[in-house]
Structure formats: structure tokens, C-alpha cells
Design an enzyme around this catalytic site. Structure first.
Site, PDB file in Angstrom:
ATOM      1  N   THR A  74       0.857  -1.197   0.000  1.00 32.93           N
ATOM      2  CA  THR A  74       0.000   0.000   0.000  1.00 32.93           C
ATOM      3  C   THR A  74       0.893   1.246   0.000  1.00 32.93           C
ATOM      4  OG1 THR A  74      -0.229   0.326   2.403  1.00 32.93           O
ATOM      5  CG2 THR A  74      -1.683  -1.312   1.376  1.00 32.93           C
ATOM      6  N   GLY A  75       0.379   2.309  -0.610  1.00 34.97           N
ATOM      7  CA  GLY A  75       1.195   3.522  -0.719  1.00 34.97           C
ATOM      8  C   GLY A  75       2.419   3.262  -1.587  1.00 34.97           C
ATOM      9  N   SER A 100       3.027   4.266  -4.718  1.00 37.28           N
ATOM     10  CA  SER A 100       3.319   5.195  -5.832  1.00 37.28           C
ATOM     11  C   SER A 100       4.559   6.045  -5.616  1.00 37.28           C
ATOM     12  CB  SER A 100       2.107   6.115  -6.044  1.00 37.28           C
ATOM     13  OG  SER A 100       1.645   6.613  -4.809  1.00 37.28           O
ATOM     14  N   GLY A 104       7.270   3.138  -0.337  1.00 37.37           N
ATOM     15  CA  GLY A 104       6.453   2.126  -1.009  1.00 37.37           C
ATOM     16  C   GLY A 104       6.934   1.859  -2.426  1.00 37.37           C
ATOM     17  N   SER A 147       6.987   3.872  12.994  1.00 38.54           N
ATOM     18  CA  SER A 147       7.944   4.985  12.923  1.00 38.54           C
ATOM     19  C   SER A 147       8.685   4.992  14.249  1.00 38.54           C
ATOM     20  CB  SER A 147       7.185   6.305  12.760  1.00 38.54           C
ATOM     21  OG  SER A 147       8.011   7.405  13.115  1.00 38.54           O
ATOM     22  N   TYR A 161       0.545  11.899  14.745  1.00 41.05           N
ATOM     23  CA  TYR A 161       1.341  10.915  13.997  1.00 41.05           C
ATOM     24  C   TYR A 161       1.949   9.893  14.960  1.00 41.05           C
ATOM     25  CZ  TYR A 161       4.901   9.157  10.723  1.00 41.05           C
ATOM     26  OH  TYR A 161       5.679   8.360   9.922  1.00 41.05           O
TER      27      TYR A 161
HETATM   28  P1  NAP Z   1       5.359   9.575   1.003  1.00 45.78           P
HETATM   29  O1  NAP Z   1       6.560   9.726   0.150  1.00 45.78           O
HETATM   30  O2  NAP Z   1       4.555  10.762   1.382  1.00 45.78           O
HETATM   31  O3  NAP Z   1       4.403   8.499   0.293  1.00 45.78           O
HETATM   32  C1  NAP Z   1       3.189   8.144   0.903  1.00 45.78           C
HETATM   33  C2  NAP Z   1       2.530   7.040   0.102  1.00 45.78           C
HETATM   34  O4  NAP Z   1       1.320   6.677   0.791  1.00 45.78           O
HETATM   35  C3  NAP Z   1       2.142   7.476  -1.293  1.00 45.78           C
HETATM   36  O5  NAP Z   1       2.269   6.381  -2.164  1.00 45.78           O
HETATM   37  C4  NAP Z   1       0.669   7.865  -1.131  1.00 45.78           C
HETATM   38  O6  NAP Z   1      -0.106   7.735  -2.295  1.00 45.78           O
HETATM   39  C5  NAP Z   1       0.230   6.814  -0.119  1.00 45.78           C
HETATM   40  N1  NAP Z   1      -0.972   7.221   0.586  1.00 45.78           N
HETATM   41  C6  NAP Z   1      -1.159   8.299   1.397  1.00 45.78           C
HETATM   42  N2  NAP Z   1      -2.418   8.328   1.852  1.00 45.78           N
HETATM   43  C7  NAP Z   1      -3.041   7.242   1.322  1.00 45.78           C
HETATM   44  C8  NAP Z   1      -4.343   6.719   1.408  1.00 45.78           C
HETATM   45  N3  NAP Z   1      -5.297   7.328   2.138  1.00 45.78           N
HETATM   46  N4  NAP Z   1      -4.618   5.585   0.722  1.00 45.78           N
HETATM   47  C9  NAP Z   1      -3.682   4.966  -0.022  1.00 45.78           C
HETATM   48  N5  NAP Z   1      -2.430   5.403  -0.140  1.00 45.78           N
HETATM   49  C10 NAP Z   1      -2.121   6.533   0.519  1.00 45.78           C
HETATM   50  O7  NAP Z   1       5.712   8.892   2.387  1.00 45.78           O
HETATM   51  P2  NAP Z   1       6.893   7.881   2.806  1.00 45.78           P
HETATM   52  O8  NAP Z   1       7.912   8.662   3.510  1.00 45.78           O
HETATM   53  O9  NAP Z   1       7.277   6.999   1.683  1.00 45.78           O
HETATM   54  O10 NAP Z   1       6.120   7.074   3.933  1.00 45.78           O
HETATM   55  C11 NAP Z   1       5.699   5.723   3.767  1.00 45.78           C
HETATM   56  C12 NAP Z   1       5.393   5.158   5.150  1.00 45.78           C
HETATM   57  O11 NAP Z   1       6.569   5.224   5.959  1.00 45.78           O
HETATM   58  C13 NAP Z   1       4.324   5.955   5.909  1.00 45.78           C
HETATM   59  O12 NAP Z   1       3.511   5.061   6.639  1.00 45.78           O
HETATM   60  C14 NAP Z   1       5.141   6.822   6.849  1.00 45.78           C
HETATM   61  O13 NAP Z   1       4.424   7.194   7.990  1.00 45.78           O
HETATM   62  C15 NAP Z   1       6.272   5.869   7.169  1.00 45.78           C
HETATM   63  N6  NAP Z   1       7.476   6.538   7.682  1.00 45.78           N
HETATM   64  C16 NAP Z   1       8.136   7.472   6.941  1.00 45.78           C
HETATM   65  C17 NAP Z   1       9.265   8.097   7.464  1.00 45.78           C
HETATM   66  C18 NAP Z   1      10.046   9.127   6.699  1.00 45.78           C
HETATM   67  O14 NAP Z   1      10.936   9.756   7.311  1.00 45.78           O
HETATM   68  N7  NAP Z   1       9.794   9.353   5.424  1.00 45.78           N
HETATM   69  C19 NAP Z   1       9.705   7.746   8.743  1.00 45.78           C
HETATM   70  C20 NAP Z   1       8.999   6.795   9.465  1.00 45.78           C
HETATM   71  C21 NAP Z   1       7.891   6.195   8.924  1.00 45.78           C
HETATM   72  P3  NAP Z   1      -0.249   8.996  -3.323  1.00 45.78           P
HETATM   73  O15 NAP Z   1       1.093   9.085  -4.010  1.00 45.78           O
HETATM   74  O16 NAP Z   1      -1.320   8.585  -4.260  1.00 45.78           O
HETATM   75  O17 NAP Z   1      -0.540  10.201  -2.491  1.00 45.78           O
END
Ligand code: NAP
Length: 234
Positions: free
Chosen positions: A7-8, A10, A14, A129, A142
Site C-alpha cells: 500500500t502507498g 506510488s 512504497g 515509525s 502521527y
Molecule cells: P510519502 O513519500 O509521502 O508516500 C506516501 C505514500 O502513501 C504514497 O504512495 C501515497 O499515495 C500513499 N498514501 C497516502 N495516503 C493514502 C491513502 N489514504 N490511501 C492509499 N495510499 C495513501 O511517504 P513515505 O515517507 O514513503 O512514507 C511511507 C510510510 O513510511 C508511511 O507510513 C510513513 O508514515 C512511514 N514513515 C516514513 C518516514 C520518513 O521519514 N519518510 C519515517 C517513518 C515512517 P499517493 O502518491 O497517491 O498520495
């Protein structure tokens, strides 16, 4: 060939996971919310199959999983963040973070269980996280959502272990993705310096952790929250 749902998928972490599992020959489906173009480009580059689905919406999750013939591995990665003082966080924003990060994770798990229970096998990976472990100032919603993901992971490891299903989570630290795009270059440099390994995390670091947790090498591992923060939180 395993069937892997991410999931996520794109963008960010993910998308790195989609690339990793698809390159290894798994049949990969990925869900995304709005990034149509990015999803289709990734699908064309990897052969993975995109499905548009807001994971917080029960009907959309049911419709998405009805298109998927089988599931061996579910990676719950879709998530959103929210920054601000708690007194400035309005209830709608608080609920949205919970809906996507917690309810979305629950709904996708619920959707794959019929496949996994029937086979008496399966792997569920959730994305927490480091802030779910220790809490972050100005990220209370969060942090609370990710602490809930940790609780869900541990509870389901106990509940589903006897059914042959392993449930683990990754708790990333600072990973360079769009989620941090509101941070300035100087904020990012501060975070890098605060990280004992002296670098920021890459989406591929998390994809590698998912890969290990989904593999047979982790066959005796369940209920684990893998701290992937470069030492930021120990
Ligand atoms: P990101 O670049 O913002 O990507 C978020 C992804 O989630 C995108 O593919 C987005 O789809 C999808 N998404 C958001 N809301 C959604 C919904 N309601 N239904 C389906 N898909 C949804 O974030 P990321 O950093 O890769 O984060 C991925 C995961 O890692 C998250 O759970 C985040 O909390 C966790 N995380 C991230 C970090 C960090 O520092 N980056 C640290 C700890 C944990 P669209 O492209 O269509 O919007």
C-alpha cells in the site's frame, strides 16, 4: 511466485519496495491514493499492477482486494503525517491521520486474512515509525497513530501466529521522501548530524528491511518492531 501487495506504492518507501519485490520476480500489486501518473510510470517500469484505493475507505479497500486473486505478503506502508502543536491540530486532521495510518492498516489486514487463513500461511508487514516508539513533539497525532500500529502488530502476531501468519513492523527513522519535503535543507542537515550513522535513511533501506522480514530467513520472527533509525532512537 509470491503475490505481494504494497500500500502507498506510488512514491517514497512504497515505490522502493515495489521496485525491490518486482525485480526479484514477485507478482506485485500496489495501492495508491491520488498519484495517478507516478503510479502508472512505476507500473510501466516494473511490471507491478497499480490499483487506486484510499486505504481508509472500507468500500474502496474491499473493491481493490476483490481484483487480487491471492496474497502471500501484505506490506502496509500507506501513511500520512501531520505537524503542529496539539492545540492547533483540529479534530478532522487528527481523525484523518488515525483513519489512514491505523484504520487503513486494519482494513487491509482484514481484506487479506481470508487468503492467508485458508493457506495457513502469510506475512503481514506494517510501517510504524521511531516516533511511535518514543513520541515526537509537534507530531502527537502521527506518534499516536504509529504507536497504535505497533500495538496492532504485537496483538496480531499473537492472534495470527497459530494460523501460520507472521506479523512484524518496521519503525523507520528519518527517510528522505516527500513526507519530509516541508523540512528545510538546514533541518535535514541537523537530522543527519543527530543520526549516529551520520546519514539520512533512504527508501531502499526500508525496502531491504521489508524484504528480509518477508523472507524465509525471518521464518521464526513475529511481533517484532524493527528499529530502522540509524541509531537515532536506541
Ligand atoms: P510519502 O513519500 O509521502 O508516500 C506516501 C505514500 O502513501 C504514497 O504512495 C501515497 O499515495 C500513499 N498514501 C497516502 N495516503 C493514502 C491513502 N489514504 N490511501 C492509499 N495510499 C495513501 O511517504 P513515505 O515517507 O514513503 O512514507 C511511507 C510510510 O513510511 C508511511 O507510513 C510513513 O508514515 C512511514 N514513515 C516514513 C518516514 C520518513 O521519514 N519518510 C519515517 C517513518 C515512517 P499517493 O502518491 O497517491 O498520495
Amino acid at each position: 511466485m509470491r503475490t505481494v501487495i504494497i500500500t502507498g506504492g506510488s512514491r517514497g518507501i512504497g515505490a522502493a519496495a515495489v521496485r525491490k519485490f518486482a525485480a526479484a520476480g514477485d507478482r506485485v500489486y500496489f495501492l495508491y491514493a491520488t498519484s495517478e501518473e507516478a503510479a502508472h510510470q512505476l507500473a510501466a517500469a516494473t511490471g507491478a499492477l497499480p490499483i487506486r484505493c484510499d486505504v481508509s475507505e472500507e468500500a474502496q479497500v474491499e473493491a481493490a482486494f476483490s481484483q487480487i486473486p491471492d496474497v502471500d505478503v501484505l506490506i502496509n506502508n500507506a501513511g500520512i503525517s501531520e505537524y503542529g502543536l496539539i492545540q492547533d491540530t483540529d479534530p478532522a486532521k487528527f481523525r484523518r491521520v488515525m483513519d489512514v495510518n491505523v484504520t487503513g492498516t486494519y482494513l487491509c489486514i482484514r481484506a487479506v486474512l481470508p487468503f492467508m487463513l485458508k493457506k495457513h500461511a502469510g506475512v503481514i508487514l506494517n510501517t510504524a515509525s521511531m516516533w511511535g516508539l518514543v513520541g515526537a513533539s509537534c507530531e502527537a497525532a502521527y506518534s499516536a497513530s504509529k504507536a497504535a500500529v505497533i500495538g496492532l502488530t504485537k496483538a496480531l502476531a499473537k492472534e495470527l501466529g497459530p494460523s501460520g501468519i507472521r506479523v512484524n513492523a518496521v519503525a523507520p527513522g528519518v527517510i528522505e521522501t516527500d513526507m519530509l519535503k516541508s523540512f528545510t535543507a538546514s533541518d535535514m542537515e541537523d537530522l543527519r548530524q543527530e543520526t549516529p550513522l551520520q546519514r539520512l535513511g533512504r527508501p531502499e533501506d526500508v525496502a531491504d528491511a521489508f524484504w528480509y522480514l518477508a523472507s524465509e530467513n525471518a521464518s521464526f520472527l513475529t511481533g517484532e518492531i524493527l528499529n530502522l533509525s540509524g541509531g537515532f532512537v536506541v
